[in-house]
Structure formats: structure tokens, C-alpha cells
Design a protein around this motif. Structure first.
Motif, PDB file in Angstrom:
ATOM      1  N   ALA A   1      10.321   5.017  -0.853  1.00 21.16           N
ATOM      2  CA  ALA A   1      11.367   4.576  -1.778  1.00 21.16           C
ATOM      3  C   ALA A   1      11.835   3.158  -1.495  1.00 21.16           C
ATOM      4  CB  ALA A   1      12.551   5.541  -1.714  1.00 21.16           C
ATOM      5  N   GLU A   2      11.570   2.659  -0.291  1.00 21.26           N
ATOM      6  CA  GLU A   2      12.033   1.331   0.095  1.00 21.26           C
ATOM      7  C   GLU A   2      10.916   0.284   0.095  1.00 21.26           C
ATOM      8  OE1 GLU A   2      13.953   1.676   3.892  1.00 21.26           O
ATOM      9  OE2 GLU A   2      15.124   3.432   3.270  1.00 21.26           O
ATOM     10  N   LEU A   3       9.697   0.710  -0.212  1.00 20.30           N
ATOM     11  CA  LEU A   3       8.552  -0.184  -0.029  1.00 20.30           C
ATOM     12  C   LEU A   3       8.612  -1.399  -0.942  1.00 20.30           C
ATOM     13  CD1 LEU A   3       5.904  -0.663   1.489  1.00 20.30           C
ATOM     14  CD2 LEU A   3       4.738   0.653  -0.295  1.00 20.30           C
ATOM     15  N   ASP A   4       8.979  -1.216  -2.198  1.00 18.53           N
ATOM     16  CA  ASP A   4       9.089  -2.356  -3.115  1.00 18.53           C
ATOM     17  C   ASP A   4      10.053  -3.405  -2.574  1.00 18.53           C
ATOM     18  OD1 ASP A   4       7.303  -1.842  -5.212  1.00 18.53           O
ATOM     19  OD2 ASP A   4       8.701  -0.534  -6.229  1.00 18.53           O
ATOM     20  N   GLN A   5      11.216  -2.966  -2.101  1.00 16.31           N
ATOM     21  CA  GLN A   5      12.224  -3.891  -1.601  1.00 16.31           C
ATOM     22  C   GLN A   5      11.742  -4.609  -0.340  1.00 16.31           C
ATOM     23  OE1 GLN A   5      15.292  -4.526  -3.136  1.00 16.31           O
ATOM     24  NE2 GLN A   5      15.291  -6.238  -1.695  1.00 16.31           N
ATOM     25  N   VAL A   6      11.112  -3.859   0.559  1.00 14.37           N
ATOM     26  CA  VAL A   6      10.595  -4.456   1.797  1.00 14.37           C
ATOM     27  C   VAL A   6       9.553  -5.521   1.482  1.00 14.37           C
ATOM     28  CG1 VAL A   6       9.159  -3.962   3.824  1.00 14.37           C
ATOM     29  CG2 VAL A   6      11.118  -2.507   3.301  1.00 14.37           C
ATOM     30  N   THR A   7       8.657  -5.210   0.556  1.00 14.69           N
ATOM     31  CA  THR A   7       7.598  -6.160   0.203  1.00 14.69           C
ATOM     32  C   THR A   7       8.169  -7.412  -0.447  1.00 14.69           C
ATOM     33  OG1 THR A   7       6.062  -4.322  -0.151  1.00 14.69           O
ATOM     34  CG2 THR A   7       5.444  -6.456  -1.072  1.00 14.69           C
ATOM     35  N   MET A   8       9.083  -7.228  -1.382  1.00 12.42           N
ATOM     36  CA  MET A   8       9.636  -8.381  -2.080  1.00 12.42           C
ATOM     37  C   MET A   8      10.512  -9.227  -1.163  1.00 12.42           C
ATOM     38  SD  MET A   8       8.099  -8.385  -4.856  1.00 12.42           S
ATOM     39  CE  MET A   8       8.936  -9.813  -5.552  1.00 12.42           C
ATOM     40  N   ASP A   9      11.211  -8.615  -0.234  1.00 12.66           N
ATOM     41  CA  ASP A   9      11.980  -9.392   0.747  1.00 12.66           C
ATOM     42  C   ASP A   9      11.044 -10.263   1.576  1.00 12.66           C
ATOM     43  OD1 ASP A   9      14.382  -8.360  -0.115  1.00 12.66           O
ATOM     44  OD2 ASP A   9      14.590  -6.921   1.524  1.00 12.66           O
ATOM     45  N   LEU A  10       9.922  -9.688   1.977  1.00 11.45           N
ATOM     46  CA  LEU A  10       8.926 -10.454   2.737  1.00 11.45           C
ATOM     47  C   LEU A  10       8.386 -11.604   1.897  1.00 11.45           C
ATOM     48  CD1 LEU A  10       7.026 -10.753   5.223  1.00 11.45           C
ATOM     49  CD2 LEU A  10       5.500  -9.113   4.108  1.00 11.45           C
TER      50      LEU A  10
ATOM     51  N   MET B   1      -1.648  -9.959   4.648  1.00 17.12           N
ATOM     52  CA  MET B   1      -0.817  -9.000   5.367  1.00 17.12           C
ATOM     53  C   MET B   1      -0.556  -7.809   4.466  1.00 17.12           C
ATOM     54  SD  MET B   1       2.723 -11.215   5.441  1.00 17.12           S
ATOM     55  CE  MET B   1       1.860 -12.701   5.941  1.00 17.12           C
ATOM     56  N   LEU B   2      -0.256  -6.662   5.091  1.00 15.97           N
ATOM     57  CA  LEU B   2       0.002  -5.436   4.349  1.00 15.97           C
ATOM     58  C   LEU B   2       1.358  -4.869   4.702  1.00 15.97           C
ATOM     59  CD1 LEU B   2      -3.393  -3.514   4.846  1.00 15.97           C
ATOM     60  CD2 LEU B   2      -2.752  -4.999   2.936  1.00 15.97           C
ATOM     61  N   THR B   3       2.066  -4.423   3.674  1.00 18.30           N
ATOM     62  CA  THR B   3       3.198  -3.525   3.867  1.00 18.30           C
ATOM     63  C   THR B   3       2.742  -2.154   3.388  1.00 18.30           C
ATOM     64  OG1 THR B   3       4.107  -4.029   1.665  1.00 18.30           O
ATOM     65  CG2 THR B   3       4.907  -5.349   3.531  1.00 18.30           C
ATOM     66  N   VAL B   4       3.129  -1.108   4.102  1.00 19.51           N
ATOM     67  CA  VAL B   4       2.608   0.222   3.797  1.00 19.51           C
ATOM     68  C   VAL B   4       3.750   1.232   3.792  1.00 19.51           C
ATOM     69  CG1 VAL B   4       0.298  -0.213   4.720  1.00 19.51           C
ATOM     70  CG2 VAL B   4       2.079   0.601   6.249  1.00 19.51           C
ATOM     71  N   SER B   5       3.630   2.230   2.930  1.00 14.06           N
ATOM     72  CA  SER B   5       4.591   3.318   2.961  1.00 14.06           C
ATOM     73  C   SER B   5       4.271   4.223   4.147  1.00 14.06           C
ATOM     74  CB  SER B   5       4.558   4.122   1.657  1.00 14.06           C
ATOM     75  OG  SER B   5       3.307   4.749   1.479  1.00 14.06           O
TER      76      SER B   5
ATOM     77  N   ILE C   1       0.831  -1.201   0.000  1.00 15.40           N
ATOM     78  CA  ILE C   1       0.000   0.000   0.000  1.00 15.40           C
ATOM     79  C   ILE C   1       0.866   1.252   0.000  1.00 15.40           C
ATOM     80  CG2 ILE C   1      -1.886   1.206   1.133  1.00 15.40           C
ATOM     81  CD1 ILE C   1      -2.538  -1.693   0.276  1.00 15.40           C
ATOM     82  N   HIS C   2       0.683   2.058  -1.027  1.00 13.05           N
ATOM     83  CA  HIS C   2       1.298   3.384  -1.052  1.00 13.05           C
ATOM     84  C   HIS C   2       0.231   4.387  -1.467  1.00 13.05           C
ATOM     85  CE1 HIS C   2       1.217   2.806  -5.382  1.00 13.05           C
ATOM     86  NE2 HIS C   2       1.585   4.063  -5.543  1.00 13.05           N
ATOM     87  N   GLY C   3       0.459   5.644  -1.183  1.00 11.36           N
ATOM     88  CA  GLY C   3      -0.545   6.637  -1.541  1.00 11.36           C
ATOM     89  C   GLY C   3      -1.845   6.362  -0.812  1.00 11.36           C
TER      90      GLY C   3
ATOM     91  N   GLN D   1       4.059  -3.981   8.482  1.00  9.92           N
ATOM     92  CA  GLN D   1       5.338  -3.296   8.342  1.00  9.92           C
ATOM     93  C   GLN D   1       5.156  -2.003   7.570  1.00  9.92           C
ATOM     94  OE1 GLN D   1       8.359  -5.928   6.967  1.00  9.92           O
ATOM     95  NE2 GLN D   1      10.021  -4.462   7.148  1.00  9.92           N
ATOM     96  N   SER D   2       5.818  -0.946   8.034  1.00 10.52           N
ATOM     97  CA  SER D   2       5.820   0.346   7.359  1.00 10.52           C
ATOM     98  C   SER D   2       7.251   0.688   6.952  1.00 10.52           C
ATOM     99  CB  SER D   2       5.256   1.423   8.294  1.00 10.52           C
ATOM    100  OG  SER D   2       5.323   2.700   7.713  1.00 10.52           O
ATOM    101  N   ALA D   3       7.381   1.385   5.822  1.00 15.02           N
ATOM    102  CA  ALA D   3       8.709   1.719   5.311  1.00 15.02           C
ATOM    103  C   ALA D   3       8.628   3.022   4.521  1.00 15.02           C
ATOM    104  CB  ALA D   3       9.232   0.600   4.412  1.00 15.02           C
ATOM    105  N   PRO D   4       9.750   3.724   4.368  1.00 12.24           N
ATOM    106  CA  PRO D   4       9.754   4.884   3.473  1.00 12.24           C
ATOM    107  C   PRO D   4       9.311   4.464   2.070  1.00 12.24           C
ATOM    108  CG  PRO D   4      11.760   4.829   4.781  1.00 12.24           C
ATOM    109  CD  PRO D   4      11.055   3.525   5.027  1.00 12.24           C
TER     110      PRO D   4
END
Length: 258
Positions: free
Chosen positions: A189-198, A124-128, A107-109, A184-187
Motif C-alpha cells: 500500500a505504500e510502494l507508490d509513495q516510496v517510489t515517488m519520494d525516491l 534501482m528497484l523498489t519492491v513490495s 516491483i509489485h506482485g 528498498q522494500s515497503a508494504p
């Protein structure tokens, strides 16, 4: 294949689905909902070799909700057509929950109204950090049609759920994590990487094991504890009959220890 939904299978065991109506902030119209249902059918048909589905949005948002402009062009005036749209939206949300693969929403924007309803059905959600998540139906005197009134209070609790539903309050990424809505929340610019690592971390597990764990948790949480414990034992034995991964995991561990 329609370009309103992009499908990326470049990562082993992972399928990335990207809502691609950026000019409308990926708002949901009838075509996009039906296309999503078709692709989720393909995901289920892929079986345990596909382990994780990532759902994200192109452009400035995940999904701003139902496309109100599209609805106003004729669908809303046609009660039957409006009913079909909401039947399909409900089917989409249920499909995400029942899919054997793990579904990660990125989730961004904005994830608002119908967009939040779709997000609520992901496992599960990762969010900017700068994301905005909210149910804003009430701000236009609308009522949720994709399960938001039921799933949101179950996710965040009755008081917080009512607060969001009755005021249209939005949560930032870090607030969504603190309220238990995201993991998980991330900046941004890092959200794609955080999501794909998960996703990669989970994609290394046995597909049958992931599907079984998802079933136990999603179905068991709706049951009394005693019934959920029975479901766990039943599903464990059912999983072992489907896959040799449990026996291999135990034997590999024993070999390493020796």
C-alpha cells in the motif's frame, strides 16, 4: 498512442511508464516490447529536463515474463519471428541501462523470467514486501533471452545467481533487498509513495549530473579500477563543460558558509 503502455508526465522531471496488460500480468509480447523501445527513444530525446523514469506495472504484477500464450500462437514456431522478438527484448534491456535518465523499477506482485530481466536493467528497484522476483526459465526448460543469465550473477554473485537460475527460486521483497537486488522494500500500500519520494529526491538534481553519474558507475564497474578512475575524471570535466550546475553548487555552498 497504444494503451498497452501508459505514459504519465504529471510530475516535473519524472516520467512514469506503466505496463498495461493486466489481464496477462503485463507479460511481454512483440507489440509491448516495441512500444517500450519507442517511448524510451522519446525519453532520451527529452534530454536533461527529464531526470527520472519510473517503470511499473498495472494490476496484480510488474511483469510475469514473456507472453508464452502469444509465443505459442505462432511466434515460437517461426524461428525468424522468435529471433526478432528476442533481438528486440535484448535491445529493450540494453536501452534501459544506457538511457541517460535514472530508471527506477517499481516491483509489485510478480517479476519473473523476462519480467525479472527487464527489472535487472533498471538502475534501482523498489519492491513490495510481498513481491516475488525470480528467473523461472528453467522450470519450463527455457533459456533466458533478455540477458538474465549474465546480469543476475553480476547483481547477486555467482553462487546466488546460479541458485536462482538453476532452481527457479523466487525472492520476496525483503530478500531482494538483502541480496542486493533491490534498494528498498515497503508494504504494498505504500510502494507508490516510496517510489515517488525516491524519484522526486533525484529529480531535484541537475539532469546532466545524474546522467554523468549513471554513466560513470555503469561503465566504470565493467573496467579495471585504474580505467574507472580515469573515466571518472574525464566525465567530471565533460559534465562541467555541459552544465554550470557544478560551479553554482560550489558557489552557493561557499555563500551559505560565509
Amino acid at each position: 498512442m497504444s494503451d498497452i503502455l501508459l505514459v504519465d508526465d504529471s510530475e516535473p522531471g519524472i516520467r512514469v511508464l506503466t505496463l498495461n496488460r493486466p489481464q496477462r500480468l503485463n507479460a511481454l509480447n512483440g507489440e509491448l516490447v516495441i512500444r517500450l523501445l519507442e517511448v524510451l527513444d522519446d525519453c532520451e530525446a527529452a534530454g536533461p529536463r527529464l531526470r527520472v523514469v519510473v517503470l511499473k506495472g498495472a494490476g496484480r504484477a510488474f511483469c510475469a515474463g514473456a507472453d508464452l500464450k502469444w509465443l505459442a500462437e505462432g511466434t515460437l514456431a517461426d524461428h525468424a519471428a522468435h529471433g526478432v522478438f528476442h533481438d528486440n527484448l535484448n535491445a529493450l534491456c540494453n536501452r534501459l541501462e544506457l538511457l541517460p535518465q535514472v530508471v527506477v523499477g517499481q516491483i509489485h506482485g510478480y517479476a519473473l523470467a523476462g519480467g525479472l530481466e527487464v527489472a535487472l536493467c533498471c538502475d534501482m528497484l523498489t519492491v513490495s514486501d510481498d513481491a516475488q522476483l525470480g528467473d523461472e526459465h528453467i522450470r519450463r526448460n527455457l533459456i533466458p533471452g533478455g540477458g538474465g543469465s549474465q546480469r543476475l550473477p553480476r547483481k547477486v554473485g555467482l553462487a546466488r545467481g546460479l541458485n536462482m537460475l538453476l532452481t527457479g527460486r523466487r525472492l520476496s521483497g525483503p530478500e531482494a533487498v538483502s541480496w542486493g537486488l533491490a534498494c528498498q522494500s515497503a508494504p504494498a500500500a505504500e510502494l507508490d509513495q516510496v517510489t515517488m519520494d525516491l524519484a522526486r529526491g533525484m529529480a531535484g538534481a541537475d539532469g546532466h549530473a545524474l546522467a554523468t553519474m549513471k554513466t560513470i558507475v555503469r561503465r566504470g564497474i565493467e573496467m579495471p579500477l585504474a580505467d574507472g578512475l580515469w573515466l571518472e575524471l574525464y566525465q567530471q570535466q565533460r559534465y562541467r563543460a555541459k552544465s554550470g550546475a557544478m560551479d553554482k553548487g560550489v558557489s552557493d555552498f561557499a555563500a551559505d558558509r560565509s
